[in-house]
Design an enzyme around this catalytic site. Sequence first.
Site, mmCIF file in Angstrom:
data_model
loop_
_atom_site.group_PDB
_atom_site.id
_atom_site.type_symbol
_atom_site.label_atom_id
_atom_site.label_comp_id
_atom_site.label_asym_id
_atom_site.label_seq_id
_atom_site.Cartn_x
_atom_site.Cartn_y
_atom_site.Cartn_z
ATOM 1 N N ASP A 145 2.790 7.294 -0.197
ATOM 2 C CA ASP A 145 3.846 6.767 -1.056
ATOM 3 C C ASP A 145 5.178 7.442 -0.744
ATOM 4 O OD1 ASP A 145 5.215 5.474 -3.050
ATOM 5 O OD2 ASP A 145 3.984 6.229 -4.702
ATOM 6 N N HIS A 218 3.442 -5.921 -0.696
ATOM 7 C CA HIS A 218 4.338 -4.992 -1.394
ATOM 8 C C HIS A 218 5.555 -4.645 -0.546
ATOM 9 C CE1 HIS A 218 5.387 -1.985 -4.359
ATOM 10 N NE2 HIS A 218 5.377 -1.018 -3.447
#
Length: 353
Positions: A145, A218
């Site tokens: 992330d 995403h």
Amino acid sequence: MPQPQPVLANLTGAAVFLVLGIEDGGEQTVRDLLPDLGGLTRSVGSRAPHDGLALVVGIGSDAWDRLFAGPRPAGLHPFEELAGSRHLAPATPGDLLLHVRAERMDLCFELATKITGRLGAAVSVLDETHGFRYFDCRDLIGFVDGTENPVGQDATDAVLIGEEDPAFAGGSYVIVQKYLHDMAGWNALSTERQELIIGRTKLDNVELDDAAKPADSHVALNTVTGPDGEGLDIWRLNMPFGSFTEGGECGTYFIGYARDPWVTEEMLRNMFLGRGPATHDRLLDFSTPVTGTLFHVPSKDFLSDPPPAPGTPDAARARTDAPSAPQPPEPSVPSAARDGSLHIGSLKRSLSP
């Protein structure tokens, strides 16, 4: 440039996120605390000086006019709920954000304890989340992330307010959302299917080629471009959280800092409202936000010497003494972004929220 709060500090091993509401009559207690926050942080941090204790304080739109006379930050407004065809990004209350981070949770806990002890009954805790670093900065869904945070001067330019709003130069904006993961549903997918939903490979964190990347992935929906194809970044310090109680929750606490909140908001609009052939971000089928709040992050100079309180003798003078923006103003994002267009820059290759 006024000295900013430590927004651009690196990701740490632990964090405490507190969203607080200011009770009626609690405004002066909050104002009295603001100039002391730096000293409290140094006091606690001196006990472990190499473990990177840092505090960032944000102030919500509704609280601003209760605390300060004079002008408001140009981009400060309540978080706007996003209701898509399948998923909802809720808007939830929040007057103060405390983002406490360090390599050790005991430092975070100690500083948060001292701050909330000073505030006492002047505030109520609306949300409390304890985050942790998960292996090599991965989310609980197994993907890395925040690898595309800007660096150096690019980070400063992306995050800190400049001459476009001189009264609040050195400040920033932050949006927080608490996402809950459906881990059973996610883990039932093959790795290949997960990679198509995210738009990256899972093991080595490489973005998929455009030809292989679905429009509703995403990464694809976090890619926006400005009128000249330039990219505008945000600074993400997301952290996993979780519990083991019955019905225990786990997920990602998204926290994104930006010079202008429209950058982050456009990313969220793409995710929840869709873009082109994509009706929504496929990751939202497995990750659901339960909070959403926007805050202004003032500079350290502002916190050390805040404007007068509303209704005081100095309040009228604060309005007239405030520096004005250059004329004509130079917005930090093209004005077309205000009407929902995509002319606000690129978040290509980001993996957040």
